[in-house]
Write a protein that holds these residues in place. Structure first.
Motif, short mmCIF file in Angstrom:
data_model
loop_
_atom_site.label_atom_id
_atom_site.label_comp_id
_atom_site.label_asym_id
_atom_site.label_seq_id
_atom_site.Cartn_x
_atom_site.Cartn_y
_atom_site.Cartn_z
N TYR A 168 10.41 37.64 26.40
CA TYR A 168 10.36 36.84 25.18
C TYR A 168 9.26 35.79 25.18
O TYR A 168 8.82 35.34 24.13
N LEU A 173 8.48 32.62 21.38
CA LEU A 173 9.70 32.32 20.64
C LEU A 173 10.38 31.12 21.28
O LEU A 173 10.31 30.92 22.49
N THR A 174 11.06 30.33 20.48
CA THR A 174 11.81 29.20 21.03
C THR A 174 13.16 29.69 21.53
O THR A 174 13.62 30.78 21.16
N GLU A 176 15.99 28.49 20.66
CA GLU A 176 16.90 28.58 19.51
C GLU A 176 16.72 29.89 18.76
O GLU A 176 17.68 30.43 18.21
N ASP A 177 15.48 30.41 18.74
CA ASP A 177 15.22 31.69 18.06
C ASP A 177 16.03 32.83 18.67
O ASP A 177 16.43 33.75 17.96
N ILE A 178 16.21 32.77 19.99
CA ILE A 178 16.85 33.91 20.67
C ILE A 178 18.15 33.52 21.38
O ILE A 178 18.62 34.26 22.23
N ARG A 179 18.72 32.37 21.03
CA ARG A 179 19.94 31.91 21.70
C ARG A 179 21.03 32.99 21.73
O ARG A 179 21.61 33.25 22.80
#
Length: 198
Positions: A168, A173-174, A176-179
């Protein structure tokens, strides 16, 4: 007097932040003390007040970043996990969060492959894994996990979260984007270890 003014304006922290970014974007060999100074708008001589050479600057960055990660891991041992997570899952999730929220740091710590600089990272990588393994083993013992004595389990978990971050991090990506994906991944790693005992 001039030297004191330079020290106040051009802090070690500011130099390290700029150099960290340049080492990742241009490569260790492509960066000189002169180019770091130019990037900051100072003569390279100003940098030598804080660092004798590029290698010393690079190593200071490596140590600082691994210390930051170590403090984060230690904090996981002192607070309760989020709802629905075990402490072990929280450790892995926070590790992923560190990697995605600090991509330049993480890449220097674990992803650079320049032979000239690997020696600076290997010792700190080994200390980091030893700390990770110790915390994982403590959590496995707390949970009375059937694989708590399995010598390869901490490494498998470490590689599982490193692979996730490496995949990732390329897209910037942050966390939060992929939490949701990160939570699903650490749960899968954790549950897989239980299934290994069946």
């Amino acid at each position: 007097m001039a030297r004191r003014a330079v020290e106040q304006e051009l802090s070690r922290e500011r130099i390290m932040d700029a150099a960290r970014h340049l080492f990742i974007t241009k490569g260790y060999r492509g960066i000189s003390m002169r180019s770091i100074g130019q990037h900051l708008g100072y003569s390279h001589g100003s940098l030598y007040y804080h660092f004798k050479e590029k290698a010393e600057l690079f190593y200071a960055i490596v140590v600082q970043d691994f210390n930051h990660l170590a403090r984060m891991c230690e904090q996981v041992t002192k607070r309760p996990p989020m709802d629905g997570l075990t402490r072990l899952e929280q450790l892995m999730l926070d590790f992923i969060k560190f990697g995605l929220e600090n991509p330049y740091q993480y890449e220097i710590m674990f992803m650079l492959r320049d032979e000239e600089i690997l020696s600076y990272c290997k010792v700190e990588q080994a200390k980091c894994f030893d700390m990770f393994e110790k915390i994982v083993r403590g959590f496995l013992a707390e949970e009375k996990h059937p694989l708590e004595q399995n010598s390869s389990l901490p490494l498998s978990m470490f590689l599982g979260i490193h692979g996730f971050i490496s995949f990732y991090i390329q897209d910037r990506l942050t966390f939060e984007d992929i939490r949701p994906a990160a939570i699903a991944h650490v749960k899968m790693l954790s549950q897989s270890s239980y299934r290994m005992t069946s």
